[in-house]
Write an enzyme that holds these catalytic residues in place. Structure first.
Site, PDB file in Angstrom:
ATOM      1  N   LYS A 109       0.809  -1.216   0.000  1.00 29.07           N
ATOM      2  CA  LYS A 109       0.000   0.000   0.000  1.00 29.07           C
ATOM      3  C   LYS A 109       0.845   1.271   0.000  1.00 29.07           C
ATOM      4  CE  LYS A 109      -4.199  -1.975   1.914  1.00 29.07           C
ATOM      5  NZ  LYS A 109      -3.853  -3.368   2.283  1.00 29.07           N
TER       6      LYS A 109
HETATM    7  C1  PLP Z   1      -4.625  -4.401   1.697  1.00 32.23           C
HETATM    8  C2  PLP Z   1      -3.912  -5.681   1.533  1.00 32.23           C
HETATM    9  C3  PLP Z   1      -4.383  -6.674   0.654  1.00 32.23           C
HETATM   10  C4  PLP Z   1      -5.671  -6.549  -0.123  1.00 32.23           C
HETATM   11  O1  PLP Z   1      -5.596  -5.587  -1.135  1.00 32.23           O
HETATM   12  P1  PLP Z   1      -6.942  -5.027  -1.805  1.00 32.23           P
HETATM   13  O2  PLP Z   1      -6.480  -4.032  -2.802  1.00 32.23           O
HETATM   14  O3  PLP Z   1      -7.747  -4.426  -0.691  1.00 32.23           O
HETATM   15  O4  PLP Z   1      -7.648  -6.188  -2.413  1.00 32.23           O
HETATM   16  C5  PLP Z   1      -3.611  -7.823   0.499  1.00 32.23           C
HETATM   17  N1  PLP Z   1      -2.470  -7.991   1.189  1.00 32.23           N
HETATM   18  C6  PLP Z   1      -2.005  -7.076   2.051  1.00 32.23           C
HETATM   19  C7  PLP Z   1      -0.759  -7.356   2.794  1.00 32.23           C
HETATM   20  C8  PLP Z   1      -2.707  -5.879   2.255  1.00 32.23           C
HETATM   21  O5  PLP Z   1      -2.228  -4.977   3.112  1.00 32.23           O
END
Ligand code: PLP
Length: 437
Positions: A109
């Site tokens: 993210k």
């Molecule tokens: C947020 C997150 C996800 C999921 O991603 P989305 O875009 O919400 O589907 C998967 N793995 C990790 C480690 C995350 O932080």
């Protein structure tokens, strides 16, 4: 052609890029969607292996930001955003991992949060030079840290993070509560849904909106969404196999997968996509039955994917014009149990000496299922978090202690600073006004 963004609930309601970013979502809660999907040049696709990630990112995002940001500004901004690598590592004959966890908070993210923060700063410099911007975010763990880091020390900006007390990992909690400065953590005595409810209520509160210039930084913000396309193209730029890859995406709110599908609609070569889910199997059930039925979330080892009502699903349906058959042609989905997740971490470490975090393990197990039915294919798992972030689960699975790197040991020793609050709207807004004095 100038890019606009329409409200998926009401296609007549169009805004430009800046407004879509600042508002986060339309007044009725609808998500924004690009008015057209750029088609990439064959020459761009052909030259991928020769381009660096900055050139790739600038090419992809240029049509989305339109005129308000010049080519040079976009280039500089992306140079700052892309401060870390996304290496593609081979795990075995058929499976590769695209490591997206080398950013400042060790989670994928970071990229979307950094792009959003730089774009907002660029907009605010033009539109609100003297005023304050307040960024609100509810987190179940990883989003809050990425947003905190991305906005830390940003002028005229206050960040307020809401997280559920006792429900995030020790490293995640330290990432939320130790920045200080313009970053504030509200520790809510409730669950993630309570945090999200308070944030949503704040966005419906017109008076509050206007006094504080509130912006949401959750994954539905268009800036976070479109930036994630970069991963997929950078993956392809490192792909040496003959046929395009199957791409397996650990999914919760479906922002990341939807970004890959958007890239595919622009011309990204790919074989197939996999929506890898944990026991929160709303989307897997939809692929199997054609019925889409949101459910309450259940807790699993891959907690960033514990979502029962994925907010980006509407974008996915929009991409396929709600045609179930077209969705099924491009996407398969598997729901992976906690037991399978843990066994996958154990097995991949023992056989290939590669450490998976629980989220990436879900994607790995799902990809294996797909490849077992398609022996001629090879694939990529998106590795969305560093295994060190989920220490307990990973140590349990491999039966060994992991020595944390110095930076993380240091982080664990920092003193947590949070404001503990009941999940109550009045005390929440009283705290906003205190923190924004
Ligand atoms: C947020 C997150 C996800 C999921 O991603 P989305 O875009 O919400 O589907 C998967 N793995 C990790 C480690 C995350 O932080």
């Amino acid at each position: 052609m100038q890019m606009n963004y329409y409200n998926i609930n009401n296609h007549q309601e169009m805004v430009g890029f800046e407004e879509a970013v600042v508002k986060g979502q339309a007044a009725d809660g609808g998500l924004y969607f690009p008015s057209h999907i750029p088609q990439w040049d064959k020459a761009f696709i052909g030259a991928l292996t020769k381009l660096n990630r900055l050139e790739i990112a600038a090419y992809i995002l240029k049509p989305y930001v339109g005129e308000f940001i010049s080519e040079k500004e976009l280039h500089d901004l992306l140079g700052d955003v892309l401060s870390f690598d996304f290496p593609l590592k081979q795990i075995n004959d058929n499976i590769y991992a695209l490591e997206l966890f080398h950013g400042p908070t060790l989670a994928f993210k970071d990229l979307g949060a950094r792009f959003l923060s730089r774009i907002l700063q660029h907009i605010d410099k033009k539109q609100l030079p003297e005023k304050k911007r307040v960024v609100l975010v509810a987190t179940s763990g990883d989003t809050g840290g990425a947003v905190a880091d991305a906005f830390f020390n940003m002028e005229h900006t206050t960040v307020i993070i809401l997280y559920p007390s006792g429900k995030v990992s020790p490293i995640q909690e330290k990432q939320l509560t130790t920045y200080g400065g313009n970053i504030h953590a509200l520790e809510i005595q409730g669950d993630f849904d309570d945090c999200q409810r308070l944030v949503k209520q704040a966005f419906r509160d017109q008076a509050l909106q206007e006094s504080y210039n509130l912006t949401s930084s959750n994954s539905i913000n268009i800036a976070r969404w479109i930036a994630q396309q970069i991963y997929y193209v950078v993956a392809l730029s490192q792909w040496k196999e003959v046929h395009p890859p199957v791409i397996s995406v650990p999914s919760g709110n479906f922002g990341n997968l939807c970004a890959g599908l958007l890239a595919a609609a622009s011309g990204l070569p790919s074989q197939h996509f996999i929506a890898a889910c944990n026991n929160n199997a709303v989307f897997t059930d939809y692929i199997n039955t054609g019925n889409y039925q949101p459910q309450p979330a259940v807790a699993t080892l891959s907690n960033a994917m514990d979502v029962g009502h994925p907010s980006n699903a509407v974008r996915l349906f929009e991409l396929y014009q709600n045609n179930y058959q077209s969705v099924k042609n491009q996407i398969s989905s598997f729901s992976i149990s906690d037991e399978n997740t843990k066994n996958t971490i154990t097995k991949v470490y023992a056989k290939h000496n590669y450490l998976l975090d629980p989220h990436t393990a879900v994607a790995y197990a799902a990809l294996e299922e797909q490849l077992s039915n398609h022996k001629d294919q090879k694939g990529i798992v998106l590795a969305t978090a560093h295994p060190f972030k989920f220490l307990e689960t990973v140590e349990n699975a491999i039966g060994e202690r992991i020595e944390l790197p110095i930076e993380l040991q240091g982080l664990l020793e920092l003193k947590k600073k949070s404001i503990v609050l009941a999940p109550d709207y009045e005390s929440f807004i009283a705290n906003i006004s205190l923190l924004c004095k």
